[in-house]
Design a protein around this motif. Sequence first.
Motif, PDB file in Angstrom:
ATOM      1  N   GLY A 122       0.991  -1.097   0.052  1.00 22.33           N
ATOM      2  CA  GLY A 122      -0.214   0.004   0.164  1.00 22.33           C
ATOM      3  C   GLY A 122       0.696   0.934   0.047  1.00 22.33           C
ATOM      4  N   VAL A 123       2.057   1.103   0.155  1.00 17.93           N
ATOM      5  CA  VAL A 123       2.966   1.580   0.419  1.00 17.93           C
ATOM      6  C   VAL A 123       3.559   2.528  -0.700  1.00 17.93           C
ATOM      7  CG1 VAL A 123       4.799   3.168   2.150  1.00 17.93           C
ATOM      8  CG2 VAL A 123       3.492   2.338   2.814  1.00 17.93           C
ATOM      9  N   ALA A 124       4.589   1.404  -1.559  1.00 17.57           N
ATOM     10  CA  ALA A 124       5.151   0.909  -1.671  1.00 17.57           C
ATOM     11  C   ALA A 124       5.028  -0.492  -3.353  1.00 17.57           C
ATOM     12  CB  ALA A 124       6.603   1.586  -1.768  1.00 17.57           C
ATOM     13  N   LEU A 125       5.779  -0.662  -3.997  1.00 16.20           N
ATOM     14  CA  LEU A 125       6.593  -1.690  -4.829  1.00 16.20           C
ATOM     15  C   LEU A 125       6.970  -1.703  -5.702  1.00 16.20           C
ATOM     16  CD1 LEU A 125       4.526  -4.107  -6.360  1.00 16.20           C
ATOM     17  CD2 LEU A 125       4.382  -3.106  -8.179  1.00 16.20           C
ATOM     18  N   ASP A 126       8.003  -3.014  -5.090  1.00 12.74           N
ATOM     19  CA  ASP A 126       9.324  -3.951  -5.947  1.00 12.74           C
ATOM     20  C   ASP A 126       9.537  -4.393  -6.827  1.00 12.74           C
ATOM     21  OD1 ASP A 126      11.597  -4.297  -5.722  1.00 12.74           O
ATOM     22  OD2 ASP A 126      11.415  -4.451  -4.016  1.00 12.74           O
ATOM     23  N   LEU A 127       9.532  -3.770  -8.188  1.00 16.95           N
ATOM     24  CA  LEU A 127       9.345  -4.043  -9.425  1.00 16.95           C
ATOM     25  C   LEU A 127      10.446  -5.354  -9.683  1.00 16.95           C
ATOM     26  CD1 LEU A 127       9.063  -1.164 -11.453  1.00 16.95           C
ATOM     27  CD2 LEU A 127       7.439  -2.166 -10.841  1.00 16.95           C
ATOM     28  N   VAL A 128      10.794  -5.535  -8.365  1.00 13.98           N
ATOM     29  CA  VAL A 128      11.805  -6.901  -8.103  1.00 13.98           C
ATOM     30  C   VAL A 128      11.280  -7.575  -8.240  1.00 13.98           C
ATOM     31  CG1 VAL A 128      13.686  -8.030  -6.838  1.00 13.98           C
ATOM     32  CG2 VAL A 128      13.974  -5.638  -7.245  1.00 13.98           C
ATOM     33  N   HIS A 129      10.180  -8.206  -7.428  1.00 16.36           N
ATOM     34  CA  HIS A 129       8.730  -8.739  -7.388  1.00 16.36           C
ATOM     35  C   HIS A 129       8.255  -9.541  -8.993  1.00 16.36           C
ATOM     36  CE1 HIS A 129       9.752  -9.252  -3.393  1.00 16.36           C
ATOM     37  NE2 HIS A 129       9.139  -7.396  -3.214  1.00 16.36           N
ATOM     38  N   VAL A 130       7.780  -7.851  -9.470  1.00 17.38           N
ATOM     39  CA  VAL A 130       7.079  -8.149 -10.311  1.00 17.38           C
ATOM     40  C   VAL A 130       7.864  -8.478 -11.577  1.00 17.38           C
ATOM     41  CG1 VAL A 130       5.680  -7.345 -12.550  1.00 17.38           C
ATOM     42  CG2 VAL A 130       5.568  -5.807 -10.345  1.00 17.38           C
ATOM     43  N   VAL A 131       9.525  -8.622 -11.577  1.00 16.86           N
ATOM     44  CA  VAL A 131      10.411  -9.474 -12.072  1.00 16.86           C
ATOM     45  C   VAL A 131      10.408 -10.908 -12.912  1.00 16.86           C
ATOM     46  CG1 VAL A 131      12.782  -9.410 -13.428  1.00 16.86           C
ATOM     47  CG2 VAL A 131      11.854  -7.532 -13.161  1.00 16.86           C
ATOM     48  N   ARG A 132      10.368 -10.868 -11.319  1.00 15.06           N
ATOM     49  CA  ARG A 132      10.773 -12.358 -10.571  1.00 15.06           C
ATOM     50  C   ARG A 132       9.474 -12.872 -11.074  1.00 15.06           C
ATOM     51  NH1 ARG A 132      10.260 -12.178  -4.930  1.00 15.06           N
ATOM     52  NH2 ARG A 132      12.253 -11.134  -5.070  1.00 15.06           N
ATOM     53  N   GLU A 133       8.384 -12.447 -10.521  1.00 16.24           N
ATOM     54  CA  GLU A 133       6.810 -13.410 -10.894  1.00 16.24           C
ATOM     55  C   GLU A 133       6.698 -13.596 -12.510  1.00 16.24           C
ATOM     56  OE1 GLU A 133       2.877 -11.271 -10.177  1.00 16.24           O
ATOM     57  OE2 GLU A 133       3.324 -12.177  -8.622  1.00 16.24           O
ATOM     58  N   PHE A 134       7.187 -12.579 -13.035  1.00 16.11           N
ATOM     59  CA  PHE A 134       7.324 -12.725 -14.716  1.00 16.11           C
ATOM     60  C   PHE A 134       8.184 -14.129 -15.302  1.00 16.11           C
ATOM     61  CE2 PHE A 134       9.179 -11.979 -18.978  1.00 16.11           C
ATOM     62  CZ  PHE A 134       8.220 -11.489 -19.626  1.00 16.11           C
ATOM     63  N   PHE A 135       9.273 -13.703 -15.467  1.00 17.88           N
ATOM     64  CA  PHE A 135      10.197 -14.588 -14.934  1.00 17.88           C
ATOM     65  C   PHE A 135      10.081 -16.275 -14.955  1.00 17.88           C
ATOM     66  CE2 PHE A 135      12.617 -11.547 -16.251  1.00 17.88           C
ATOM     67  CZ  PHE A 135      13.057 -11.492 -17.258  1.00 17.88           C
ATOM     68  N   ALA A 136       9.043 -16.285 -13.856  1.00 14.57           N
ATOM     69  CA  ALA A 136       8.584 -17.785 -13.562  1.00 14.57           C
ATOM     70  C   ALA A 136       7.643 -17.910 -14.207  1.00 14.57           C
ATOM     71  CB  ALA A 136       8.083 -17.520 -11.473  1.00 14.57           C
ATOM     72  N   LEU A 137       6.706 -17.130 -13.829  1.00 12.32           N
ATOM     73  CA  LEU A 137       5.623 -17.598 -15.069  1.00 12.32           C
ATOM     74  C   LEU A 137       6.050 -18.045 -16.327  1.00 12.32           C
ATOM     75  CD1 LEU A 137       2.253 -15.375 -13.610  1.00 12.32           C
ATOM     76  CD2 LEU A 137       2.326 -17.469 -13.672  1.00 12.32           C
ATOM     77  N   GLU A 138       6.816 -17.357 -16.683  1.00 15.30           N
ATOM     78  CA  GLU A 138       7.172 -17.872 -18.200  1.00 15.30           C
ATOM     79  C   GLU A 138       7.534 -18.656 -18.662  1.00 15.30           C
ATOM     80  OE1 GLU A 138       6.013 -16.171 -21.186  1.00 15.30           O
ATOM     81  OE2 GLU A 138       5.083 -14.949 -20.113  1.00 15.30           O
ATOM     82  N   ARG A 139       8.915 -19.012 -17.047  1.00 12.29           N
ATOM     83  CA  ARG A 139       9.436 -20.324 -17.287  1.00 12.29           C
ATOM     84  C   ARG A 139       8.748 -21.313 -17.927  1.00 12.29           C
ATOM     85  NH1 ARG A 139      12.205 -24.676 -15.411  1.00 12.29           N
ATOM     86  NH2 ARG A 139      14.358 -24.665 -14.936  1.00 12.29           N
ATOM     87  N   PRO A 140       9.673 -22.772 -18.528  1.00 12.14           N
ATOM     88  CA  PRO A 140       8.642 -23.630 -18.658  1.00 12.14           C
ATOM     89  C   PRO A 140       8.708 -24.388 -17.650  1.00 12.14           C
ATOM     90  CG  PRO A 140       9.959 -23.537 -21.046  1.00 12.14           C
ATOM     91  CD  PRO A 140      10.454 -22.364 -19.649  1.00 12.14           C
ATOM     92  N   ALA A 141       7.470 -25.462 -17.354  1.00  9.33           N
ATOM     93  CA  ALA A 141       7.799 -26.641 -16.561  1.00  9.33           C
ATOM     94  C   ALA A 141       8.656 -27.178 -16.283  1.00  9.33           C
ATOM     95  CB  ALA A 141       6.487 -27.406 -16.805  1.00  9.33           C
ATOM     96  N   ARG A 142       9.704 -27.454 -18.173  1.00 11.31           N
ATOM     97  CA  ARG A 142      11.027 -28.093 -18.191  1.00 11.31           C
ATOM     98  C   ARG A 142      11.557 -27.903 -19.259  1.00 11.31           C
ATOM     99  NH1 ARG A 142      11.876 -34.497 -18.311  1.00 11.31           N
ATOM    100  NH2 ARG A 142      11.157 -34.074 -20.739  1.00 11.31           N
ATOM    101  N   ILE A 143      12.656 -27.459 -19.076  1.00  8.70           N
ATOM    102  CA  ILE A 143      13.979 -26.386 -19.987  1.00  8.70           C
ATOM    103  C   ILE A 143      14.387 -27.703 -20.377  1.00  8.70           C
ATOM    104  CG2 ILE A 143      15.612 -24.436 -19.886  1.00  8.70           C
ATOM    105  CD1 ILE A 143      14.378 -22.972 -18.450  1.00  8.70           C
ATOM    106  N   LEU A 144      15.017 -27.576 -21.278  1.00  9.10           N
ATOM    107  CA  LEU A 144      16.289 -28.626 -21.749  1.00  9.10           C
ATOM    108  C   LEU A 144      16.772 -28.711 -23.146  1.00  9.10           C
ATOM    109  CD1 LEU A 144      12.962 -32.111 -22.115  1.00  9.10           C
ATOM    110  CD2 LEU A 144      14.736 -31.347 -19.842  1.00  9.10           C
ATOM    111  N   CYS A 145      18.337 -29.623 -22.960  1.00 10.52           N
ATOM    112  CA  CYS A 145      18.096 -28.555 -24.012  1.00 10.52           C
ATOM    113  C   CYS A 145      18.176 -28.536 -25.773  1.00 10.52           C
ATOM    114  CB  CYS A 145      19.697 -29.871 -24.593  1.00 10.52           C
ATOM    115  SG  CYS A 145      20.944 -29.933 -22.727  1.00 10.52           S
ATOM    116  N   ALA A 146      17.596 -29.310 -25.931  1.00  9.93           N
ATOM    117  CA  ALA A 146      16.676 -29.611 -27.161  1.00  9.93           C
ATOM    118  C   ALA A 146      15.573 -28.657 -27.083  1.00  9.93           C
ATOM    119  CB  ALA A 146      15.402 -30.414 -27.189  1.00  9.93           C
ATOM    120  N   ASP A 147      15.702 -27.577 -26.400  1.00 10.99           N
ATOM    121  CA  ASP A 147      14.766 -26.097 -25.767  1.00 10.99           C
ATOM    122  C   ASP A 147      15.891 -25.340 -27.028  1.00 10.99           C
ATOM    123  OD1 ASP A 147      12.951 -27.189 -24.743  1.00 10.99           O
ATOM    124  OD2 ASP A 147      13.457 -26.916 -22.587  1.00 10.99           O
ATOM    125  N   THR A 148      16.693 -25.016 -26.450  1.00 10.73           N
ATOM    126  CA  THR A 148      17.839 -24.211 -27.736  1.00 10.73           C
ATOM    127  C   THR A 148      18.393 -24.694 -28.481  1.00 10.73           C
ATOM    128  OG1 THR A 148      19.866 -24.668 -25.973  1.00 10.73           O
ATOM    129  CG2 THR A 148      17.967 -23.457 -25.244  1.00 10.73           C
TER     130      THR A 148
END
Length: 185
Positions: A122-148
Amino acid sequence: MTGCFQPEALVSFPVISLDSIPTHGLTVQVQDWARGGCGEGLGGTATAVGGQFLVTRLARHIVVRGQLQGTANVACDRCGELLTFSVAGETDCVYLPFDEIVANPNEDDSAQEAPDHGEYDGVALDLVHVVREFFALERPARILCADTDPAADAGCLARFRVRADLASPQPDPRFAVLKGVKPTR
Ligand SMILES: [Zn+2]
Protein backbone atom coordinates in the motif's frame (compact mmCIF):
# COMPACT_ATOMS: atom_id res chain seq x y z
CA MET A 1 0.57 24.62 -23.84
CA THR A 2 2.81 21.86 -25.04
CA GLY A 3 6.28 21.42 -23.73
CA CYS A 4 5.46 22.67 -20.26
CA PHE A 5 6.09 19.32 -18.73
CA GLN A 6 7.29 15.89 -19.68
CA PRO A 7 4.30 13.66 -20.34
CA GLU A 8 5.90 10.79 -18.47
CA ALA A 9 8.57 10.74 -15.87
CA LEU A 10 11.37 8.27 -16.57
CA VAL A 11 13.17 6.42 -13.84
CA SER A 12 15.45 3.42 -13.64
CA PHE A 13 15.09 2.12 -10.11
CA PRO A 14 12.80 -0.63 -8.86
CA VAL A 15 11.01 0.66 -5.76
CA ILE A 16 8.07 2.84 -6.77
CA SER A 17 6.07 4.54 -4.05
CA LEU A 18 2.39 5.06 -4.74
CA ASP A 19 2.66 8.79 -4.11
CA SER A 20 5.48 9.21 -6.62
CA ILE A 21 3.42 7.98 -9.58
CA PRO A 22 2.29 11.00 -11.61
CA THR A 23 -1.06 11.21 -13.38
CA HIS A 24 0.48 10.34 -16.71
CA GLY A 25 2.34 7.43 -15.32
CA LEU A 26 5.93 6.59 -14.75
CA THR A 27 8.16 4.89 -17.28
CA VAL A 28 10.66 2.58 -15.62
CA GLN A 29 13.67 1.24 -17.46
CA VAL A 30 14.47 -2.32 -16.52
CA GLN A 31 18.18 -2.43 -15.82
CA ASP A 32 20.67 -4.41 -13.79
CA TRP A 33 18.54 -4.14 -10.64
CA ALA A 34 16.28 -6.74 -12.26
CA ARG A 35 18.94 -9.44 -12.67
CA GLY A 36 18.34 -11.07 -9.30
CA GLY A 37 14.61 -11.35 -9.92
CA CYS A 38 15.16 -12.64 -13.45
CA GLY A 39 17.58 -15.32 -12.25
CA GLU A 40 15.28 -16.42 -9.42
CA GLY A 41 12.30 -16.57 -11.74
CA LEU A 42 14.12 -18.64 -14.36
CA GLY A 43 15.90 -20.77 -11.79
CA GLY A 44 19.42 -19.87 -12.85
CA THR A 45 21.90 -17.03 -13.10
CA ALA A 46 20.73 -14.08 -15.14
CA THR A 47 23.26 -12.76 -17.62
CA ALA A 48 21.11 -10.04 -19.20
CA VAL A 49 17.80 -8.41 -18.50
CA GLY A 50 16.01 -5.48 -20.04
CA GLY A 51 12.69 -3.94 -20.85
CA GLN A 52 10.44 -1.14 -19.87
CA PHE A 53 7.41 -0.73 -17.62
CA LEU A 54 4.72 1.88 -17.68
CA VAL A 55 3.52 2.25 -14.10
CA THR A 56 0.21 4.02 -13.51
CA ARG A 57 -2.06 4.34 -10.49
CA LEU A 58 -5.77 3.92 -10.13
CA ALA A 59 -6.67 5.15 -6.65
CA ARG A 60 -4.50 2.83 -4.54
CA HIS A 61 -4.03 0.23 -7.27
CA ILE A 62 -0.76 0.21 -9.15
CA VAL A 63 -0.95 -0.94 -12.76
CA VAL A 64 2.23 -2.28 -14.35
CA ARG A 65 2.35 -2.81 -18.10
CA GLY A 66 5.35 -3.38 -20.26
CA GLN A 67 7.71 -5.81 -21.82
CA LEU A 68 10.60 -7.73 -20.41
CA GLN A 69 13.35 -9.83 -21.82
CA GLY A 70 15.89 -11.81 -19.91
CA THR A 71 18.60 -14.38 -20.42
CA ALA A 72 19.91 -16.75 -17.80
CA ASN A 73 22.22 -19.71 -17.51
CA VAL A 74 19.88 -22.49 -16.49
CA ALA A 75 20.67 -26.17 -15.93
CA CYS A 76 18.96 -28.59 -18.30
CA ASP A 77 16.26 -30.39 -16.34
CA ARG A 78 17.33 -33.72 -17.84
CA CYS A 79 21.13 -33.77 -18.15
CA GLY A 80 22.17 -30.83 -15.97
CA GLU A 81 24.17 -29.12 -18.72
CA LEU A 82 24.12 -25.33 -18.41
CA LEU A 83 22.00 -23.72 -21.10
CA THR A 84 21.60 -20.14 -22.13
CA PHE A 85 17.87 -19.65 -21.93
CA SER A 86 16.05 -16.50 -23.01
CA VAL A 87 12.51 -15.37 -22.40
CA ALA A 88 10.72 -12.29 -23.68
CA GLY A 89 7.16 -11.19 -23.32
CA GLU A 90 4.66 -8.69 -22.06
CA THR A 91 3.27 -8.16 -18.62
CA ASP A 92 0.05 -6.49 -17.55
CA CYS A 93 -0.68 -6.71 -13.87
CA VAL A 94 -2.60 -4.76 -11.22
CA TYR A 95 -1.21 -4.59 -7.70
CA LEU A 96 -3.63 -4.12 -4.81
CA PRO A 97 -2.77 -3.11 -1.25
CA PHE A 98 -2.81 -6.00 1.24
CA ASP A 99 -5.46 -4.30 3.40
CA GLU A 100 -7.84 -4.04 0.46
CA ILE A 101 -7.47 -7.74 -0.32
CA VAL A 102 -8.12 -8.60 3.32
CA ALA A 103 -11.21 -6.36 3.32
CA ASN A 104 -12.64 -7.99 0.19
CA PRO A 105 -11.51 -11.59 0.37
CA ASN A 106 -14.20 -12.93 -1.97
CA GLU A 107 -13.83 -10.39 -4.70
CA ASP A 108 -11.31 -12.48 -6.60
CA ASP A 109 -13.38 -15.65 -6.75
CA SER A 110 -16.32 -14.03 -8.51
CA ALA A 111 -14.38 -12.61 -11.43
CA GLN A 112 -13.80 -15.22 -14.11
CA GLU A 113 -11.68 -13.10 -16.41
CA ALA A 114 -9.98 -10.99 -13.78
CA PRO A 115 -6.75 -9.41 -14.97
CA ASP A 116 -3.57 -10.67 -13.42
CA HIS A 117 -3.08 -9.10 -10.08
CA GLY A 118 -0.68 -9.11 -7.23
CA GLU A 119 -0.38 -7.37 -3.91
CA TYR A 120 1.83 -4.79 -2.27
CA ASP A 121 2.02 -3.04 1.07
CA GLY A 122 0.00 0.00 0.00
CA VAL A 123 3.04 2.27 0.21
CA ALA A 124 5.50 1.19 -2.44
CA LEU A 125 5.81 -1.55 -5.03
CA ASP A 126 9.15 -3.26 -5.55
CA LEU A 127 9.38 -4.04 -9.26
CA VAL A 128 11.92 -6.77 -8.53
CA HIS A 129 8.90 -8.83 -7.44
CA VAL A 130 7.17 -8.06 -10.73
CA VAL A 131 10.25 -9.18 -12.64
CA ARG A 132 10.61 -12.39 -10.62
CA GLU A 133 6.94 -13.24 -11.06
CA PHE A 134 7.06 -12.63 -14.80
CA PHE A 135 10.04 -14.89 -15.40
CA ALA A 136 8.72 -17.59 -13.07
CA LEU A 137 5.43 -17.68 -14.98
CA GLU A 138 7.12 -17.63 -18.38
CA ARG A 139 9.55 -20.39 -17.50
CA PRO A 140 8.46 -23.73 -18.96
CA ALA A 141 7.91 -26.54 -16.48
CA ARG A 142 10.96 -28.26 -18.02
CA ILE A 143 13.89 -26.69 -19.80
CA LEU A 144 15.85 -29.17 -21.92
CA CYS A 145 18.92 -28.89 -24.14
CA ALA A 146 16.67 -29.40 -27.15
CA ASP A 147 14.77 -26.22 -26.30
CA THR A 148 17.80 -24.15 -27.24
CA ASP A 149 19.22 -26.49 -29.89
CA PRO A 150 17.19 -29.43 -31.25
CA ALA A 151 20.41 -31.05 -32.46
CA ALA A 152 21.63 -31.25 -28.87
CA ASP A 153 18.98 -33.76 -27.87
CA ALA A 154 21.08 -36.89 -28.51
CA GLY A 155 23.94 -35.56 -26.40
CA CYS A 156 21.49 -34.54 -23.71
CA LEU A 157 20.06 -38.03 -23.52
CA ALA A 158 23.53 -39.58 -23.45
CA ARG A 159 24.57 -37.32 -20.57
CA PHE A 160 21.35 -38.13 -18.77
CA ARG A 161 22.03 -41.86 -19.06
CA VAL A 162 25.56 -41.46 -17.75
CA ARG A 163 24.27 -39.42 -14.85
CA ALA A 164 21.47 -41.88 -14.13
CA ASP A 165 23.96 -44.78 -14.07
CA LEU A 166 26.35 -42.93 -11.82
CA ALA A 167 23.55 -41.88 -9.58
CA SER A 168 21.81 -45.24 -9.36
CA PRO A 169 21.97 -46.03 -5.68
CA GLN A 170 23.18 -49.19 -4.08
CA PRO A 171 20.29 -51.37 -2.99
CA ASP A 172 18.86 -49.95 0.17
CA PRO A 173 20.06 -52.17 3.04
CA ARG A 174 16.58 -51.97 4.53
CA PHE A 175 15.29 -54.09 1.64
CA ALA A 176 17.81 -56.79 2.47
CA VAL A 177 16.40 -56.86 5.97
CA LEU A 178 12.90 -57.14 4.60
CA LYS A 179 13.92 -60.12 2.44
CA GLY A 180 14.79 -61.99 5.57
CA VAL A 181 11.40 -61.39 7.06
CA LYS A 182 9.05 -64.23 6.46
CA PRO A 183 5.53 -63.20 5.76
CA THR A 184 3.25 -64.09 8.58
CA ARG A 185 -0.19 -65.38 7.78
ZN1 LIG B 1 20.20 -31.68 -21.43
